[in-house]
Design an enzyme around this catalytic site. Sequence first.
Site, PDB file in Angstrom:
ATOM      1  N   SER A 164     -56.873  40.926 -42.137  1.00 31.49           N
ATOM      2  CA  SER A 164     -57.971  40.772 -43.096  1.00 31.49           C
ATOM      3  C   SER A 164     -57.444  40.104 -44.349  1.00 31.49           C
ATOM      4  CB  SER A 164     -58.577  42.129 -43.450  1.00 31.49           C
ATOM      5  OG  SER A 164     -59.441  42.028 -44.561  1.00 31.49           O
ATOM      6  N   ASP A 166     -58.887  40.093 -47.116  1.00 28.32           N
ATOM      7  CA  ASP A 166     -59.350  40.854 -48.286  1.00 28.32           C
ATOM      8  C   ASP A 166     -58.389  41.961 -48.707  1.00 28.32           C
ATOM      9  OD1 ASP A 166     -61.724  39.420 -48.583  1.00 28.32           O
ATOM     10  OD2 ASP A 166     -62.751  40.642 -47.096  1.00 28.32           O
ATOM     11  N   GLU A 260     -67.071  37.255 -54.769  1.00 32.11           N
ATOM     12  CA  GLU A 260     -68.424  36.959 -54.288  1.00 32.11           C
ATOM     13  C   GLU A 260     -69.330  38.190 -54.298  1.00 32.11           C
ATOM     14  OE1 GLU A 260     -68.664  35.806 -50.179  1.00 32.11           O
ATOM     15  OE2 GLU A 260     -66.881  36.959 -49.648  1.00 32.11           O
ATOM     16  N   ARG A 297     -59.370  31.062 -45.749  1.00 31.42           N
ATOM     17  CA  ARG A 297     -58.946  31.527 -44.424  1.00 31.42           C
ATOM     18  C   ARG A 297     -58.082  30.494 -43.703  1.00 31.42           C
ATOM     19  NH1 ARG A 297     -61.477  36.010 -42.540  1.00 31.42           N
ATOM     20  NH2 ARG A 297     -63.527  36.554 -43.375  1.00 31.42           N
ATOM     21  N   ASN A 522     -31.553  36.722 -53.561  1.00 30.62           N
ATOM     22  CA  ASN A 522     -31.890  38.133 -53.345  1.00 30.62           C
ATOM     23  C   ASN A 522     -30.632  38.959 -53.069  1.00 30.62           C
ATOM     24  OD1 ASN A 522     -33.953  40.077 -53.339  1.00 30.62           O
ATOM     25  ND2 ASN A 522     -34.016  40.137 -51.113  1.00 30.62           N
TER      26      ASN A 522
END
Length: 728
Positions: A164, A166, A260, A297, A522
């Site tokens: 996802s 989101d 949105e 996406r 790192n």
Amino acid sequence: MSTMDLEKLKMMGAGRAMAVLTSGGDAQGMNAAVRAVTRMGIYVGAKVYLIYEGYQGLVDGGDNIKLAHWHSVTNIIQLGGTIIGSARCKAFTTREGRLAAAFNLVKKGITNLCVCGGDGSLTGANIFRNEWRGLLDELVKKGRITDVLAEKHNHLNIVGLVGSIDNDFCGTDMTIGADSALHRIMEIIDAIMTTANSHQRTFVLEVMGRHCGYLALVSALASGADWLFIPESPPLEGWEDRMCARLERGSRLNIVIVAEGATDVNGKPISSSYIKDLVTKRMGYDTRVTVLGHVQRGGTPSAFDRILSSKLGVEAVIALMEATPDTPACVIGLSGNHAVRLPLMECVEMTKLVQKAMNEKRFDEAVKLRGGSFENNWNIYKLLAFQKPSNFSLAVLNVGAPAAGMNAAVRSAVRLALAHGHKVYGVHDGFQGLANGEIFEMKWRNVAGWTGQGGSLLGTKRTLPETDMEKIVENIAKFNISALLVIGGFEGYEGVQQLYDARSHYDELCIPMCVVPATISNNVPGTDFSLGADTAVNAAMEGCDKIKQSASGTKRRVFVVETMGGYCGYLATSTGIAVGADAAYIFEEQFNIHDLKANVEHLAEKMKKDIQRGLVLRNEKCHENYSTDFIYRLYSAEGKGVFDCRINVLGHLQQTLKGKAESWKREHNYLNEEQADGRQFVFMTSPHPVRSQIQNRRRLVCSGWSSQRTGRLEIWFQQLLDTESWLG
């Protein structure tokens, strides 16, 4: 994972069958997850099936369920979307549809299923698992399968991977695709900023997030947006006046970001067009709207998403192999830097509670339910939005080699200190500039737009303070500097240690000092991640992707690519995972001529079949004798007649790119106060603390300097070189 563990898993997978499908909206990184599940499944000895077109393919069966082999997933790790397809399936929501799906799985002997999708897809998988025994009984009654077959496949194991953009699933730090979506957003914001600055324009950007404001929040934090609208925290009444007052502060550039699904406190939608009309009417500003849409996406997955998907996919297979009939369905999430198993339905229910809290206008609770990281990011954004009068002095400097994200870290430090009412000095050229008096006061607007710029705008040198200690002390006293923030790599650690050691001679050095690790290698002590490392991996990954693509019309070619990193193999290893390299040579894992010969022979055998390209990575200091040129010549000679060879040295390309969204988020967080105990580098409780702000698993830790020391840092570093393997 030890060799013994892998051998045990090989035995566990023998004679078993598993399948993987992707469902719901696509997300970058799904292909990397499919690749990892497929190859790990084959590695442990199981049959692996790819289910095309999601649950629809599971219901339809036939050619939608295909047996996979090792090369079925070759060269897909860098592709966006999902090569096995994803489709919404109404049939699977009915019992008849799930009955057909069960029949199709039983025919193939599949009793282990990995589902990559959102909370709806994972909930459907759990329902399917719970009904499995009843579905088989029904198939037996209808005469479609025998009692023996039903008994043999009487239990279905389910493991979920959350795909996802989101990042709206509770229990995991990051979902597959979220980091790549942030990259797309930041690339567009960077492009918009240049044109907005040229014309003194205000831009309103609408990003995805109908029910979750993660993308809007982190992109606003990373870009330094002037105003932000997210569903979890609607603005109070009168927000129009407050926003316009904020935009009146005389900047050539104003950025407003809106999710949105943003609304006001009464549930009225706040659209990008409404904001544009408001600013144009009240302020008279030339205002434009950009709706990003599905571009978020699309595109190739970031290095973070490729590595994340690979980690989670491997853990998903292990979870399936270890599952018993009593094991509840689980989802594989990320905690810190580690893949963890979480109870699937508990995470789904927690995710639903967020939406319930928002529906009931319990917005503060909704923010907390999103998780500590979301809440922390929201608090940081609000903190960096406004400043207060000054009463304390802090000096900020960069030390060592430049690393992407240094500027974002400086911006965050400056605005955080100003927001708490302190004076901030910038120091040009590290400790050398501190000695030469290249010190200037920094204001709120001085760091506007710094988040998107690579390198070090303050300037950075490797010079250590010991040669100019008296001048440094003189300038600390002259400017009345009461705290020192050093952003840098190994030289930053060593420089602060020299200042620490000199305290017995100079009272002026008895001030709080803090180091924020920033090095693409790192390789500094005490932290899982240093600033710049994530961006460097992305730069190396993108370089390797282009190198591989350059040979798309050439058959049988092997590339030997050298990465930076000094004696630390982090860049080579992480890039190797992200691009699916055939071999990665690093200092921490010793190798000899026999290992090189075996690798060449392995590649030659692959090239004789259906593989057309090979990629070998070498860390720049992995071996004092086996140089990049030596490995190139060896591969060229031994592969003659089978493949040809090319050499590429990525060099400073890895060091100079802009910081990406996920890096920026970490960089802002590094400078944030430690929420757990209320400490902050400008509010230390001890008289003269020296600390480093580090990331330890999922927590940011303000670590005491003594805990970083083993004698002197040179001794610590030599111990690393003498250790066979010291990467976590």
